[in-house]
Every structure is written in C-alpha cells, then in structure tokens.
Motif scaffolding. Structure first.
Motif, PDB file in Angstrom:
ATOM      1  N   ARG A 144      13.420   8.342 -61.050  1.00  0.00           N
ATOM      2  CA  ARG A 144      12.354   7.384 -61.325  1.00  0.00           C
ATOM      3  C   ARG A 144      12.769   6.424 -62.437  1.00  0.00           C
ATOM      4  NH1 ARG A 144       8.276   6.925 -64.831  1.00  0.00           N
ATOM      5  NH2 ARG A 144       6.317   5.962 -64.139  1.00  0.00           N
ATOM      6  N   THR A 145      13.525   6.921 -63.404  1.00  0.00           N
ATOM      7  CA  THR A 145      13.975   6.088 -64.513  1.00  0.00           C
ATOM      8  C   THR A 145      14.859   4.937 -64.037  1.00  0.00           C
ATOM      9  OG1 THR A 145      13.823   7.925 -66.072  1.00  0.00           O
ATOM     10  CG2 THR A 145      15.242   6.095 -66.703  1.00  0.00           C
ATOM     11  N   ASP A 150       3.865  -3.895 -65.317  1.00  0.00           N
ATOM     12  CA  ASP A 150       4.259  -2.659 -65.996  1.00  0.00           C
ATOM     13  C   ASP A 150       5.354  -1.940 -65.199  1.00  0.00           C
ATOM     14  OD1 ASP A 150       4.488  -0.232 -67.246  1.00  0.00           O
ATOM     15  OD2 ASP A 150       2.383   0.331 -67.043  1.00  0.00           O
ATOM     16  N   PRO A 151       6.577  -1.838 -65.729  1.00  0.00           N
ATOM     17  CA  PRO A 151       7.661  -1.156 -65.008  1.00  0.00           C
ATOM     18  C   PRO A 151       7.332   0.300 -64.682  1.00  0.00           C
ATOM     19  CG  PRO A 151       8.557  -2.451 -66.805  1.00  0.00           C
ATOM     20  CD  PRO A 151       7.068  -2.458 -66.979  1.00  0.00           C
ATOM     21  N   GLU A 152       6.665   0.994 -65.595  1.00  0.00           N
ATOM     22  CA  GLU A 152       6.342   2.401 -65.358  1.00  0.00           C
ATOM     23  C   GLU A 152       5.415   2.560 -64.151  1.00  0.00           C
ATOM     24  OE1 GLU A 152       7.290   5.182 -66.843  1.00  0.00           O
ATOM     25  OE2 GLU A 152       8.410   4.437 -68.568  1.00  0.00           O
ATOM     26  N   ALA A 163       7.140   1.418 -60.892  1.00  0.00           N
ATOM     27  CA  ALA A 163       8.134   2.406 -60.466  1.00  0.00           C
ATOM     28  C   ALA A 163       7.458   3.550 -59.731  1.00  0.00           C
ATOM     29  CB  ALA A 163       8.908   2.930 -61.677  1.00  0.00           C
ATOM     30  N   SER A 164       6.299   3.974 -60.207  1.00  0.00           N
ATOM     31  CA  SER A 164       5.562   5.040 -59.535  1.00  0.00           C
ATOM     32  C   SER A 164       5.150   4.619 -58.128  1.00  0.00           C
ATOM     33  CB  SER A 164       4.316   5.424 -60.346  1.00  0.00           C
ATOM     34  OG  SER A 164       4.678   5.982 -61.585  1.00  0.00           O
ATOM     35  N   TYR A 165       4.714   3.359 -57.980  1.00  0.00           N
ATOM     36  CA  TYR A 165       4.350   2.860 -56.658  1.00  0.00           C
ATOM     37  C   TYR A 165       5.549   2.898 -55.710  1.00  0.00           C
ATOM     38  CZ  TYR A 165       0.195   0.791 -58.926  1.00  0.00           C
ATOM     39  OH  TYR A 165      -0.964   0.580 -59.622  1.00  0.00           O
ATOM     40  N   VAL A 166       6.686   2.433 -56.202  1.00  0.00           N
ATOM     41  CA  VAL A 166       7.872   2.335 -55.331  1.00  0.00           C
ATOM     42  C   VAL A 166       8.383   3.720 -54.943  1.00  0.00           C
ATOM     43  CG1 VAL A 166      10.215   1.466 -55.128  1.00  0.00           C
ATOM     44  CG2 VAL A 166       8.499   0.106 -56.323  1.00  0.00           C
ATOM     45  N   VAL A 167       8.421   4.643 -55.899  1.00  0.00           N
ATOM     46  CA  VAL A 167       8.883   6.002 -55.591  1.00  0.00           C
ATOM     47  C   VAL A 167       7.965   6.660 -54.563  1.00  0.00           C
ATOM     48  CG1 VAL A 167       9.169   8.317 -56.547  1.00  0.00           C
ATOM     49  CG2 VAL A 167      10.074   6.350 -57.772  1.00  0.00           C
ATOM     50  N   THR A 205      10.342  -2.553 -45.095  1.00  0.00           N
ATOM     51  CA  THR A 205       9.015  -2.258 -45.643  1.00  0.00           C
ATOM     52  C   THR A 205       9.067  -2.143 -47.160  1.00  0.00           C
ATOM     53  OG1 THR A 205       8.372  -1.089 -43.618  1.00  0.00           O
ATOM     54  CG2 THR A 205       7.068  -0.648 -45.601  1.00  0.00           C
ATOM     55  N   LEU A 206      10.074  -1.455 -47.676  1.00  0.00           N
ATOM     56  CA  LEU A 206      10.217  -1.327 -49.122  1.00  0.00           C
ATOM     57  C   LEU A 206      10.434  -2.682 -49.785  1.00  0.00           C
ATOM     58  CD1 LEU A 206      12.409   1.876 -49.597  1.00  0.00           C
ATOM     59  CD2 LEU A 206      10.074   1.526 -50.406  1.00  0.00           C
TER      60      LEU A 206
END
Length: 213
Positions: free
Chosen positions: A133-134, A154-156, A159-163, A188-189
């Motif tokens: 995730r980092t 917000d990157p954090e 990032a959660s959305y993408v993961v 899609t990604l």
C-alpha cells in the motif's frame, strides 16, 4: 550441494518460488512438502533443512513474494521519472509483471483466503500488504507534491481506494466474472485512477508490457 551463502540464497529462493506456485494452484491447505519438493526438484529433507516445517515454509513464501514484488516495482519506478506516468506504470504492474497474472494473483488470493483461519498467515500478509500500500501512497504523494494533481487529494485515502479496487478486480478476473480479463482489469484501474485524480487517462501512459502483481 549449496555451500556458499549465494548458493544457499539461490536454493532458498527457488524453493520459495516453487512454494508460491503450488499455493497459487492448490491453495495454502493444499501446499504440502511433497508437492513443493516435486515442483522444486529437491528432497523433502532439503526443504525441512532450510524451513523446518510446512507452516514456516508457507509464511516464508508470503514474505518472499511481497519482497519480490517490491523489488520489481522499484526497478520499474527508477526507469519512469514522470510522477503521473509512474502511477500508470504502477497500475500496470498491479495487473501483471515478471510473474503471470494467474500465478501472482492466484497466490495472493489463495493466501488471503487462508488468513481468516490462521493468525500467523494473517500477520505475515498484513506486513506485506502494508509495504504494498505504501507504494501507492508514495507514488500519489509525489504527483501531488510536484503539482501534477490537486493539492487537496489525500494520497493515503486514494491509495486505499486503488488497493481495494485492485483486489476486487483481481478476484473477478481470476474467476472469470463479468466477462473481464487482464486487459479489462488494467483499463478499469487506469480509468478509475484518472477519475479519482481528475486527470486524463492518456497522461498515465501505456505500460502493458511492464506490469506485475
């Protein structure tokens, strides 16, 4: 016989790689020392010498695959200097890289499935996923800090959305659900991230030949 540190590391890496292949096909519960020995072309005694037990071997293979994925991404990212295109490269890497999609994501989905039943597996996966995730957080922060995306993104959180999207799409693709394939997953990604970041899909570039899970 492995007698040098380098030779021992190669042997251990080969055993761990073959263990992950077995897990991708048979699942964690179906990963036996016999199956790994057959796949790796070595004796059960040799595996036990290096990893003692089957459970220790499974945990080591999870850590190994996490390290391998991180190392591969670092090599890719060093070759992509533009922050937005680096995000695009990461998205393609998520889908498929040096390991095939079926093997890479097959391994992780099987490992995920075992986690609720095994605390050690869960902890080992959690450590690997935190590093994973980092990678997204760092790539998104670089794009924000260079003014390529909005300063209030917000990157954090993103990032959660993408993961979450990557994990879900991978399971759909492995199962053949919704008629998707790895090309569909990649597009899609890219489309999702372009919308999240408020950028054009084309700015993320095309990295179909350099991806990994």
């Amino acid at each position: 016989h492995a007698v040098t540190d380098e030779a021992i590391a190669r042997l251990r890496g080969s055993i761990l790689q073959h263990t992950s292949h077995v897990i991708a096909i048979r699942g964690v519960d179906g990963c036996s020392l016999t199956a790994v020995a057959r796949a790796a072309g070595c004796s059960i005694g040799m595996i036990q010498h290096h990893f003692q037990t089957r459970d220790a071997l499974v945990l080591a293979s999870i850590a190994y695959r996490g390290e391998q994925a991180t190392d591969e991404w670092r090599r890719i990212s060093e070759a992509v200097t533009d922050p937005i295109r680096r995000i695009g490269a990461l998205l393609s890497f998520v889908v498929e890289g040096e390991e095939s999609f079926a093997d890479a994501w097959g391994f992780w989905v099987q490992a995920y499935a075992a986690a609720p039943r095994d605390e050690e597996v869960r902890r080992t996966i959690s450590a690997a996923l935190q590093v994973w995730r980092t990678l997204f957080v760092t790539a998104l922060a670089a794009a924000r800090d260079t003014g390529r995306i909005a300063a209030d993104l917000d990157p954090e959180r993103n990032a959660s959305y993408v993961v979450a999207a990557a994990d879900g799409l991978a399971m759909q693709t492995l199962g053949g659900f919704y008629g998707g394939d790895i090309t569909t997953m990649r597009s899609t990604l890219i489309g999702l991230v372009a919308q999240l970041l408020g950028i054009d899909e084309q700015s993320l570039g095309s990295f179909q030949g350099s991806s990994a899970g």
